[in-house]
Scaffold this active site. Structure first.
Site, PDB file in Angstrom:
ATOM      1  N   GLU A 157      25.854 178.620 -24.805  1.00 51.10           N
ATOM      2  CA  GLU A 157      27.235 179.099 -24.870  1.00 51.10           C
ATOM      3  C   GLU A 157      27.326 180.583 -25.210  1.00 51.10           C
ATOM      4  O   GLU A 157      28.179 181.301 -24.667  1.00 51.10           O
ATOM      5  CB  GLU A 157      28.022 178.278 -25.901  1.00 51.10           C
TER       6      GLU A 157
ATOM      7  N   LYS B 172      15.075 159.949 -16.154  1.00 53.22           N
ATOM      8  CA  LYS B 172      16.397 159.476 -16.556  1.00 53.22           C
ATOM      9  C   LYS B 172      16.745 158.224 -15.762  1.00 53.22           C
ATOM     10  O   LYS B 172      16.508 158.147 -14.565  1.00 53.22           O
ATOM     11  CB  LYS B 172      17.455 160.554 -16.308  1.00 53.22           C
TER      12      LYS B 172
ATOM     13  N   ARG C 120      30.445 177.669 -30.798  1.00 53.38           N
ATOM     14  CA  ARG C 120      29.063 178.136 -30.893  1.00 53.38           C
ATOM     15  C   ARG C 120      28.908 179.580 -30.420  1.00 53.38           C
ATOM     16  O   ARG C 120      27.849 180.169 -30.587  1.00 53.38           O
ATOM     17  CB  ARG C 120      28.144 177.224 -30.081  1.00 53.38           C
TER      18      ARG C 120
END
Length: 627
Positions: free
Chosen positions: A363, A278, A391
């Site tokens: 979730e 990243k 979700r």
């Protein structure tokens, strides 16, 4: 400056380049993204890590005929630039501009919308199976990374895909080194061997010969898995039925091109493990990829400066409350589905590490995990965005509400969120929460009220949702002592004539401003469930028009609760319900979007005057008809 990039308007242009030019293209593309994002804001570090991978995928595969599904979708800036949207990057995440995520209506190259995570493998599998059923030699590629592999949906799809013979390629963009260590020349060499035609042919031939002797075939398979397991971390994916290849360096274009070219020729489910960094190529983002994950405008040379003094955000208020309450009650457990920074839990995670749990982008598991904790006498607090709570709706009902477990939901990003657009807007939580038995639903209108609501929720012995918007509140001073709020009790803020505005959460302040112009009454309803029916009926008796105002879909929201209350008690007072309309609200500045929805003070006043005028016309028409 961008001598090669400026020549690329489509992937077809890219595929016309010789391989020697691709490294220069990667350098130009990386610089272009840095300069672009510093002017618009957006996701930076994750996009800097996928540049070589993006180039290689579009170079090897025949897009858009071949499908590429990106997951999570915020790592697609290079993809957008190479697919005809280079100039459109100046409008990234702005009103009328391009989205920060893949969007099917935006480009034929965006095969699937992936603003939420862990969906790519399932979607790409559907595309691969569709191609097989239609007899088409089309490739489907799922690029999954930036934490998306932690989601349960990804593994459900892997399990399904491995049982098929669909031509699906899953590319794991491993940018956190969470699965493997740094890779080098040996690993890249092994990947080329494992993806090459010679290895695949030898494998098929060996299976054909040994199929006549089943015990020997099984022994050979086990031996192959054992050898692979010693040199690669792919045993798990092999067990799912995939042919595992990798890991390879995701910034080595030659390794990527060679391996992808080999994989493209293989049949059946393939899994390519790519390791990236990243923030690659921008030292500030490499050193702090979390800080540069999602950024506002900044100076690319100086980096992100320290935030200036400003009003505390609702998220920060929640984070402070969480730490204060954890100090007083050891039962408090903080849970987040991979949103530590966004949900304001950094300080809590550092001060109370044994009571902090980041469960990944999962979730559903976050809620069931909280339910298990609550069963054992602990007091879990789930910090979750409104759009992500969607979700886990089944877990909210089945695992928590039916069992009436004391779980607190700190629901951030309720209402419109601005640049992230409709996929991240909390437009529906009041509608989908208020129908659930046992669940108390509160909406905070200011900073101090949020703190008191969270305190009240934590003291309750049943599930409670506390809803608050993104950003800062009106600037209300926070009292030192937290106070409990009487459940189901609103409060009158202003007394006026004719019109009563019943405002919920973030709409209290604009309703108050509108009421001054209208000389109307204003009530801060505070609770969506249980609704303060006594206050509603009192206002219905004393006013000619009731107006509900909420930053939630009108359909099924808080206004609907007021309408149901009036109907159940036989009141026929006119009711105007103001809220988000029945269509998705696109990206833009939150204040401008609210204005477009007539949910700022001026819009509320305008809507009320229009309804009063129509009521006057109806009364006049009725009188005329009776003469």
């Amino acid at each position: 400056m961008y001598s090669i990039l400026n020549q690329i308007n489509t992937p077809e242009d890219l595929r016309g380049l010789d391989r020697k030019s691709l490294q220069r293209l990667a350098e130009e593309l990386r610089q272009y993204i840095i300069e672009s994002v510093c002017r618009t804001g957006g996701h930076l570090s994750s996009n800097l890590g996928t540049i070589e991978l993006t180039i290689a995928l579009h170079y090897v595969f025949n897009t858009p005929y071949d499908r590429i599904v990106w997951d999570v979708g915020h790592q697609t800036y290079a993809h957008k630039i190479l697919t005809g949207r280079r100039e459109a990057m100046q409008g990234l995440r702005k009103k009328g501009g391009i989205s920060g995520f893949p969007k099917r209506s935006e480009s034929e190259y965006d095969a699937f919308g992936t603003a939420h995570s862990s969906t790519s493998i399932g979607a790409a599998l559907g595309m691969a199976v569709a191609a097989k059923l239609e007899g088409i030699q089309r490739r489907a590629v799922a690029v999954i990374g930036d934490g998306a592999m932690t989601g349960g949906m990804a593994f459900e799809a892997l399990n399904n895909a491995g049982a098929t013979d669909a031509n699906l390629l899953v590319v794991l963009n491993d940018n956190e080194m969470s699965i493997s260590k740094n890779v080098g020349a040996l690993d890249n060499y092994l990947a080329r061997i494992l993806s090459g035609g010679l290895y695949s042919a030898a494998r098929r031939a060996g299976e054909k010969v040994l199929r006549a002797v089943p015990p020997m075939l099984e022994l050979a398979k086990r031996a192959e898995e054992h050898v692979k397991g010693m040199v690669t971390p792919g045993t798990l994916f092999e067990e799912f039925g995939f042919n595992y290849i990798g890991p390879i360096d995701g910034h080595d274009l030659e390794a990527l091109l060679s391996t992808l070219s080999n994989v493209k020729k293989l049949q059946g489910p393939q899994f390519l493990h790519v390791v990236t960094k990243k923030g690659k190529g921008y030292s500030l983002a490499e050193e702090d990829p979390i800080l540069y994950h999602g950024v506002g405008k900044f100076d690319s040379k100086c980096g992100i400066s320290a935030a200036a003094s400003k009003k505390a955000t609702y998220t920060e208020i929640f984070g402070k409350w969480l730490c204060d309450t954890a100090e007083q009650d050891e039962r408090l457990i903080g849970i987040t589905p991979a949103m530590r920074e966004g949900s304001g839990m950094v300080a809590f995670s550092e001060r109370f590490p044994s009571r902090y749990f980041d469960v990944g982008i999962a979730e559903q598991h976050a809620l069931t995990f909280a339910a298990g904790l609550a069963c054992e006498g602990l007091k879990p607090v789930v910090a979750i965005y409104s759009t992500f709570l969607q979700r886990a709706y089944d877990q909210l009902i089945h695992d928590i509400a039916i069992q009436n477990l004391p779980v607190v939901f700190a629901i951030d990003r309720a209402g419109l969120v601005g640049a992230d657009g409709p996929t991240h807007a909390g437009s529906f939580d009041l509608s989908y929460l208020r129908c659930i038995p046992n669940l108390t639903v509160m909406a905070a209108s200011n900073e101090n009220e949020l703190r008191n609501m969270l305190h009240t929720a934590f003291m309750m012995d049943s599930p409670v949702a506390v809803r608050y918007p993104r950003g800062a509140g009106p600037g209300t001073e926070i009292e030192a002592e937290m106070k409990s709020i009487e459940i189901g009790r609103g409060m009158l803020l202003r007394s006026g004539k004719k019109v009563a505005l019943l405002a919920f959460g973030s709409m209290v302040e604009p309703a108050r401003q509108a009421a001054v112009e209208l000389d109307g009454t204003v009530a801060n309803m505070r609770f969506v469930k249980p609704l303060d029916e006594k206050l509603v009926l009192e206002l219905a008796r004393s006013h000619e028009l009731l107006v509900t105002v909420e930053e939630n879909a009108v359909m099924g929201g808080a206004g609907s609760a007021v309408a149901e209350c009036l109907a159940s008690h036989g009141f026929a007072v006119p009711l105007l319900q103001l809220g988000l309309p029945d269509h998705y609200i696109d990206q833009g500045e939150p204040s401008g979007l609210l204005s477009d929805c007539l949910l700022d003070a001026a819009g509320i006043a305008f809507s009320v005057r229009e309804r009063l005028a129509s009521l006057t016309r109806v009364v006049y028409s009725g009188l005329s008809g009776g003469l």
